[in-house]
Design a protein around this motif. Structure first.
Motif, PDB file in Angstrom:
ATOM      1  N   THR A   6      29.047 106.768 138.320  1.00 29.84           N
ATOM      2  CA  THR A   6      29.274 108.053 138.963  1.00 29.84           C
ATOM      3  C   THR A   6      27.973 108.834 139.090  1.00 29.84           C
ATOM      4  O   THR A   6      27.033 108.596 138.333  1.00 29.84           O
ATOM      5  CB  THR A   6      30.322 108.876 138.183  1.00 29.84           C
ATOM      6  N   LYS A   7      27.950 109.726 140.028  1.00 27.76           N
ATOM      7  CA  LYS A   7      26.793 110.592 140.217  1.00 27.76           C
ATOM      8  C   LYS A   7      27.046 111.914 139.499  1.00 27.76           C
ATOM      9  O   LYS A   7      26.787 112.989 140.017  1.00 27.76           O
ATOM     10  CB  LYS A   7      26.559 110.816 141.713  1.00 27.76           C
ATOM     11  N   ALA A   8      27.577 111.841 138.302  1.00 27.13           N
ATOM     12  CA  ALA A   8      27.903 113.002 137.486  1.00 27.13           C
ATOM     13  C   ALA A   8      27.620 112.654 136.029  1.00 27.13           C
ATOM     14  O   ALA A   8      27.487 111.479 135.685  1.00 27.13           O
ATOM     15  CB  ALA A   8      29.379 113.360 137.670  1.00 27.13           C
ATOM     16  N   PRO A   9      27.562 113.667 135.170  1.00 26.30           N
ATOM     17  CA  PRO A   9      27.358 113.376 133.750  1.00 26.30           C
ATOM     18  C   PRO A   9      28.526 112.581 133.155  1.00 26.30           C
ATOM     19  O   PRO A   9      29.612 112.531 133.730  1.00 26.30           O
ATOM     20  CB  PRO A   9      27.293 114.776 133.115  1.00 26.30           C
ATOM     21  N   GLN A  25      21.311 115.161 125.704  1.00 29.37           N
ATOM     22  CA  GLN A  25      20.339 114.465 126.563  1.00 29.37           C
ATOM     23  C   GLN A  25      21.040 113.720 127.693  1.00 29.37           C
ATOM     24  O   GLN A  25      20.603 113.752 128.842  1.00 29.37           O
ATOM     25  CB  GLN A  25      19.497 113.484 125.747  1.00 29.37           C
ATOM     26  N   VAL A  26      22.133 113.035 127.353  1.00 29.51           N
ATOM     27  CA  VAL A  26      22.902 112.299 128.347  1.00 29.51           C
ATOM     28  C   VAL A  26      23.450 113.252 129.414  1.00 29.51           C
ATOM     29  O   VAL A  26      23.416 112.959 130.606  1.00 29.51           O
ATOM     30  CB  VAL A  26      24.038 111.490 127.670  1.00 29.51           C
ATOM     31  N   ALA A  31      23.262 115.056 134.935  1.00 32.07           N
ATOM     32  CA  ALA A  31      23.439 116.152 135.888  1.00 32.07           C
ATOM     33  C   ALA A  31      22.350 116.175 136.962  1.00 32.07           C
ATOM     34  O   ALA A  31      22.479 116.888 137.958  1.00 32.07           O
ATOM     35  CB  ALA A  31      23.461 117.484 135.151  1.00 32.07           C
ATOM     36  N   ARG A  32      21.297 115.393 136.776  1.00 33.16           N
ATOM     37  CA  ARG A  32      20.211 115.379 137.755  1.00 33.16           C
ATOM     38  C   ARG A  32      20.666 114.720 139.054  1.00 33.16           C
ATOM     39  O   ARG A  32      21.457 113.768 139.043  1.00 33.16           O
ATOM     40  CB  ARG A  32      19.006 114.620 137.198  1.00 33.16           C
ATOM     41  N   ASP A  33      20.166 115.212 140.165  1.00 29.17           N
ATOM     42  CA  ASP A  33      20.524 114.676 141.483  1.00 29.17           C
ATOM     43  C   ASP A  33      20.068 113.231 141.685  1.00 29.17           C
ATOM     44  O   ASP A  33      20.655 112.507 142.483  1.00 29.17           O
ATOM     45  CB  ASP A  33      19.926 115.531 142.595  1.00 29.17           C
ATOM     46  N   LEU A  46      34.257 104.857 124.152  1.00 27.30           N
ATOM     47  CA  LEU A  46      32.999 104.549 124.813  1.00 27.30           C
ATOM     48  C   LEU A  46      32.401 103.288 124.204  1.00 27.30           C
ATOM     49  O   LEU A  46      32.131 103.231 123.008  1.00 27.30           O
ATOM     50  CB  LEU A  46      32.030 105.722 124.679  1.00 27.30           C
ATOM     51  N   ALA A  47      32.218 102.255 125.025  1.00 31.08           N
ATOM     52  CA  ALA A  47      31.626 101.002 124.563  1.00 31.08           C
ATOM     53  C   ALA A  47      30.138 100.941 124.882  1.00 31.08           C
ATOM     54  O   ALA A  47      29.390 100.186 124.258  1.00 31.08           O
ATOM     55  CB  ALA A  47      32.339  99.817 125.209  1.00 31.08           C
ATOM     56  N   GLY A  48      29.693 101.735 125.852  1.00 28.94           N
ATOM     57  CA  GLY A  48      28.283 101.770 126.210  1.00 28.94           C
ATOM     58  C   GLY A  48      28.067 102.630 127.434  1.00 28.94           C
ATOM     59  O   GLY A  48      29.012 102.982 128.141  1.00 28.94           O
ATOM     60  N   TYR A  49      26.815 102.998 127.662  1.00 31.62           N
ATOM     61  CA  TYR A  49      26.474 103.801 128.833  1.00 31.62           C
ATOM     62  C   TYR A  49      25.026 103.537 129.230  1.00 31.62           C
ATOM     63  O   TYR A  49      24.233 103.020 128.435  1.00 31.62           O
ATOM     64  CB  TYR A  49      26.671 105.303 128.567  1.00 31.62           C
ATOM     65  N   ALA A  50      24.701 103.913 130.429  1.00 33.68           N
ATOM     66  CA  ALA A  50      23.309 103.908 130.901  1.00 33.68           C
ATOM     67  C   ALA A  50      23.165 105.036 131.909  1.00 33.68           C
ATOM     68  O   ALA A  50      24.071 105.283 132.710  1.00 33.68           O
ATOM     69  CB  ALA A  50      22.953 102.581 131.553  1.00 33.68           C
ATOM     70  N   ILE A  51      22.055 105.733 131.850  1.00 31.66           N
ATOM     71  CA  ILE A  51      21.713 106.751 132.836  1.00 31.66           C
ATOM     72  C   ILE A  51      20.510 106.193 133.574  1.00 31.66           C
ATOM     73  O   ILE A  51      19.480 105.913 132.960  1.00 31.66           O
ATOM     74  CB  ILE A  51      21.333 108.101 132.175  1.00 31.66           C
ATOM     75  N   PHE A  52      20.662 105.978 134.870  1.00 37.30           N
ATOM     76  CA  PHE A  52      19.569 105.363 135.618  1.00 37.30           C
ATOM     77  C   PHE A  52      19.410 106.005 136.980  1.00 37.30           C
ATOM     78  O   PHE A  52      20.260 106.742 137.450  1.00 37.30           O
ATOM     79  CB  PHE A  52      19.785 103.857 135.746  1.00 37.30           C
ATOM     80  N   GLY A  53      18.288 105.722 137.590  1.00 35.19           N
ATOM     81  CA  GLY A  53      17.999 106.271 138.907  1.00 35.19           C
ATOM     82  C   GLY A  53      16.944 105.446 139.614  1.00 35.19           C
ATOM     83  O   GLY A  53      16.528 104.390 139.142  1.00 35.19           O
TER      84      GLY A  53
END
Length: 127
Positions: A6-9, A25-26, A31-33, A46-53
């Motif tokens: 998703t493009k959301a937190p 931090q997550v 929240a960044r565009d 929650l089994a895992g996450y990644a924040i990427f761009g």
């Protein structure tokens, strides 16, 4: 296991499963565009996450990532390195912990630096 991008937190109920400083931090990065949030959820947990761009410099960027499920980190990392290779893009990762995994997949750490936000990053080539 359910996977979402998703493009959301990260959803509040999932973020609440993280330590408060990590959740903050997550949330800020999510929240960044220019960022996407990838979440792996197993039965509401929650089994895992990644924040990427995708950085302005042409890099695929992983700002934060964490796996709570055994074996999930390797699968996710192989997918990200594979995607960067298919796209023909270099990869920046916010952690030194992936160095061994990157080397197993034929990538070398080319440099350690900070991005424009001051986040420490590792740059990989040969992926």
């Amino acid at each position: 296991m359910k996977i979402s991008v998703t493009k959301a937190p990260l959803a509040a109920d999932l973020a609440a499963q993280l330590p408060a400083d990590e959740a903050a931090q997550v949330a800020a990065l999510g929240a960044r565009d220019d960022c996407l949030t990838l979440a792996y959820v197993d039965g509401g947990k929650l089994a895992g996450y990644a924040i990427f761009g995708h950085g302005d410099d042409g890099f695929v960027v992983i700002y934060m990532a964490r796996s709570m499920a055994k074996g999930l980190a390797a699968v996710v990392l192989q997918s990200v390195f594979g995607a960067a290779q298919v796209m023909g893009k270099p990869l920046r990762v916010h952690t030194e912990r992936v160095r061994a995994m990157a080397r197993m997949m034929g990538a070398d750490l080319s440099s350690v630096f900070s991005d424009t936000d001051g986040i420490p990053m590792g740059g990989f080539h040969g992926v």
